[in-house]
Design a protein around this motif. Structure first.
Motif, mmCIF file in Angstrom:
data_model
loop_
_atom_site.group_PDB
_atom_site.id
_atom_site.type_symbol
_atom_site.label_atom_id
_atom_site.label_comp_id
_atom_site.label_asym_id
_atom_site.label_seq_id
_atom_site.Cartn_x
_atom_site.Cartn_y
_atom_site.Cartn_z
ATOM 1 N N VAL A 1 0.837 -1.209 0.000
ATOM 2 C CA VAL A 1 0.000 0.000 0.000
ATOM 3 C C VAL A 1 0.865 1.250 0.000
ATOM 4 O O VAL A 1 0.560 2.225 -0.692
ATOM 5 N N GLY A 2 1.954 1.235 0.746
ATOM 6 C CA GLY A 2 2.849 2.385 0.794
ATOM 7 C C GLY A 2 3.492 2.705 -0.544
ATOM 8 O O GLY A 2 3.989 3.816 -0.754
ATOM 9 N N LYS A 3 3.479 1.731 -1.457
ATOM 10 C CA LYS A 3 4.083 1.933 -2.776
ATOM 11 C C LYS A 3 3.053 2.267 -3.853
ATOM 12 O O LYS A 3 3.368 2.264 -5.036
ATOM 13 N N THR A 4 1.795 2.563 -3.455
ATOM 14 C CA THR A 4 0.754 2.892 -4.432
ATOM 15 C C THR A 4 1.142 4.115 -5.250
ATOM 16 O O THR A 4 0.942 4.163 -6.465
ATOM 17 N N VAL A 5 1.689 5.128 -4.574
ATOM 18 C CA VAL A 5 2.137 6.352 -5.241
ATOM 19 C C VAL A 5 3.657 6.402 -5.198
ATOM 20 O O VAL A 5 4.272 6.070 -4.173
ATOM 21 N N ALA B 1 -5.011 14.381 1.835
ATOM 22 C CA ALA B 1 -6.157 14.347 0.921
ATOM 23 C C ALA B 1 -6.669 12.925 0.723
ATOM 24 O O ALA B 1 -7.883 12.684 0.690
ATOM 25 N N GLY B 2 -5.739 11.974 0.609
ATOM 26 C CA GLY B 2 -6.133 10.580 0.424
ATOM 27 C C GLY B 2 -6.918 10.048 1.610
ATOM 28 O O GLY B 2 -7.938 9.362 1.449
ATOM 29 N N LEU B 3 -6.474 10.385 2.816
ATOM 30 C CA LEU B 3 -7.162 9.924 4.026
ATOM 31 C C LEU B 3 -8.531 10.582 4.174
ATOM 32 O O LEU B 3 -9.512 9.928 4.558
ATOM 33 N N CYS B 4 -8.619 11.876 3.871
ATOM 34 C CA CYS B 4 -9.908 12.577 3.952
ATOM 35 C C CYS B 4 -10.930 11.934 3.015
ATOM 36 O O CYS B 4 -12.095 11.721 3.378
ATOM 37 N N ALA B 5 -10.492 11.628 1.797
ATOM 38 C CA ALA B 5 -11.391 11.004 0.819
ATOM 39 C C ALA B 5 -11.817 9.613 1.276
ATOM 40 O O ALA B 5 -12.991 9.238 1.167
ATOM 41 N N GLY C 1 -5.499 8.945 -6.144
ATOM 42 C CA GLY C 1 -6.107 10.150 -6.717
ATOM 43 C C GLY C 1 -5.381 11.419 -6.301
ATOM 44 O O GLY C 1 -5.166 12.326 -7.118
ATOM 45 N N ALA C 2 -4.992 11.491 -5.028
ATOM 46 C CA ALA C 2 -4.260 12.662 -4.544
ATOM 47 C C ALA C 2 -2.887 12.750 -5.195
ATOM 48 O O ALA C 2 -2.429 13.837 -5.588
ATOM 49 N N ILE D 1 -14.324 6.959 -7.336
ATOM 50 C CA ILE D 1 -14.944 8.020 -6.530
ATOM 51 C C ILE D 1 -13.976 8.511 -5.454
ATOM 52 O O ILE D 1 -13.829 9.710 -5.216
ATOM 53 N N SER D 2 -13.282 7.573 -4.805
ATOM 54 C CA SER D 2 -12.301 7.954 -3.787
ATOM 55 C C SER D 2 -11.181 8.792 -4.402
ATOM 56 O O SER D 2 -10.709 9.762 -3.791
ATOM 57 N N ALA D 3 -10.771 8.416 -5.608
ATOM 58 C CA ALA D 3 -9.712 9.158 -6.296
ATOM 59 C C ALA D 3 -10.155 10.586 -6.618
ATOM 60 O O ALA D 3 -9.402 11.548 -6.429
ATOM 61 N N VAL D 4 -11.384 10.732 -7.092
ATOM 62 C CA VAL D 4 -11.916 12.065 -7.423
ATOM 63 C C VAL D 4 -12.044 12.918 -6.160
ATOM 64 O O VAL D 4 -11.661 14.094 -6.148
#
Length: 343
Positions: A74-78, A90-94, A121-122, A327-330
């Motif tokens: 998961v830490g390597k997603t971005v 932003a990712g956590l808020c979404a 998304g962020a 939706i989470s990405a947006v």
């Protein structure tokens, strides 16, 4: 240096794990509650205990080689060059927003996928602000694997549950119904414990990976440094406490609306879900516990007849799964844009 934003991010991550706990509590207790093996309160205590036991097993008993592989994935997603504190925030808020929305409507969506979708998304939005192609910000292998398991995890759970149910039915075809039901009610304690253990091991790790990259981004620790012990302790504790809070709207959907579940079928569904999660955890694949147990419940329903599964409910769930990541990405992109404009 510990910044205010880092503290906020860590708190949000732990809050997300708490929400994940009560949002996904239904995964491991829905069948055991619907078959009346345990009361709802007893069931959440049972599940919470085994959620936290997963941490002890990995850290001190060498389970999965003593490694938190899902957290690493998961830490390597971005990609590192596109990760900032604003991206993690932003990712956590979404992720929290979408989790609360789906919980409110009783939709058993994936907490895992909303977190990955929000983080991606962020990161993609940050890449665009940096003048880069948005898709260069994400680790394509991680994202595509996660998307693939939206469909593979429930299908694997379905097949395993179907096979387990058929085997059990054949082994117990001459047993007295009353005695068999007693056996399977006892068996559900074991199978739900296994599923809760797998759920804790799978889901708590996802936020661990997010907190780790936040610490690296803030230069509190260097990239590649060992994960501080307080991170898994906080994450596993939060998900266990969240599980104790229950998620009764989703329990109702999982336990009664997909198909009627007997103690025998509860054992089969929970066992299939646990086996699937143990396998994917071993390979560091961040699959959805929700998707897995839903597929397992469908698998036991199919052993009776195709019409035993309420396909209308199931199709609605699948649509919720499909739209969760985009939706989470947006949502994360919008939050990042707002934070960027205000900073």
């Amino acid at each position: 240096m510990v910044t205010t934003l880092l503290v906020v991010v860590v708190c949000l991550a732990i809050i997300f794990d708490f929400i994940n706990g009560f949002h996904d509590a239904a995964n491991s207790i829905a069948t055991i509650v619907s078959t009346k093996v345990l009361t709802p309160f007893q069931a959440v205590l049972w599940a919470a205990f085994f959620n936290f036991l997963a941490y002890i097993a990995v850290r001190y008993w060498g389970f999965h080689g003593g490694n938190f592989e899902v957290a690493n994935t998961v830490g390597k997603t971005v990609l590192t060059e596109f990760i900032t504190m604003q991206v993690v925030f932003a990712g956590l808020c979404a992720a929290i927003t979408w989790n609360l929305i789906t919980w409110w409507f009783g939709i058993p969506s994936s907490s895992s996928h909303t977190l990955i979708g929000g983080f991606a998304g962020a990161g993609m939005t940050n890449a665009m602000y940096m003048g880069a192609n948005a898709f260069t910000a994400v680790n394509t292998k991680v994202v595509l694997t996660t998307i693939a398991y939206i469909f593979l995890a429930p299908f694997i759970g379905l097949i395993i549950a179907y096979v387990i149910t058929i085997i059990i039915l054949n082994l117990c075809r001459r047993a007295k119904p009353s005695r068999a039901e007693k056996w399977f009610k006892t068996g559900q304690l074991i199978s739900s414990a296994a599923l809760s253990f797998a759920h804790g091991g799978n889901d708590a790790q996802k936020v661990m990976g997010i907190i780790y990259v936040a610490l690296v981004s803030s230069q509190v620790i260097s990239s590649g440094a060992p994960m501080p012990n307080w991170i898994p302790i906080c994450c596993y504790s939060a998900i266990a406490i969240g599980t104790m809070s229950g998620g009764w709207k989703i329990v109702k959907t999982m336990g009664t609306k997909i198909t009627k579940v007997t103690p025998l079928e509860g054992v089969a569904a929970e066992s299939a879900g646990a086996v699937t999660l143990f396998i994917t955890e071993n390979f560091g694949i961040p699959v959805s516990t929700t998707h897995t147990i839903t597929g397992s419940i469908i698998g036991v329903g199919l052993t009776k007849r195709v019409s035993a599964v309420r396909w209308g409910v199931t199709i609605n769930l699948v649509w919720a799964w499909i739209i969760t990541i985009p939706i989470s990405a947006v949502l994360a992109g919008l939050v990042f844009a707002l934070v960027h404009a205000l900073s």
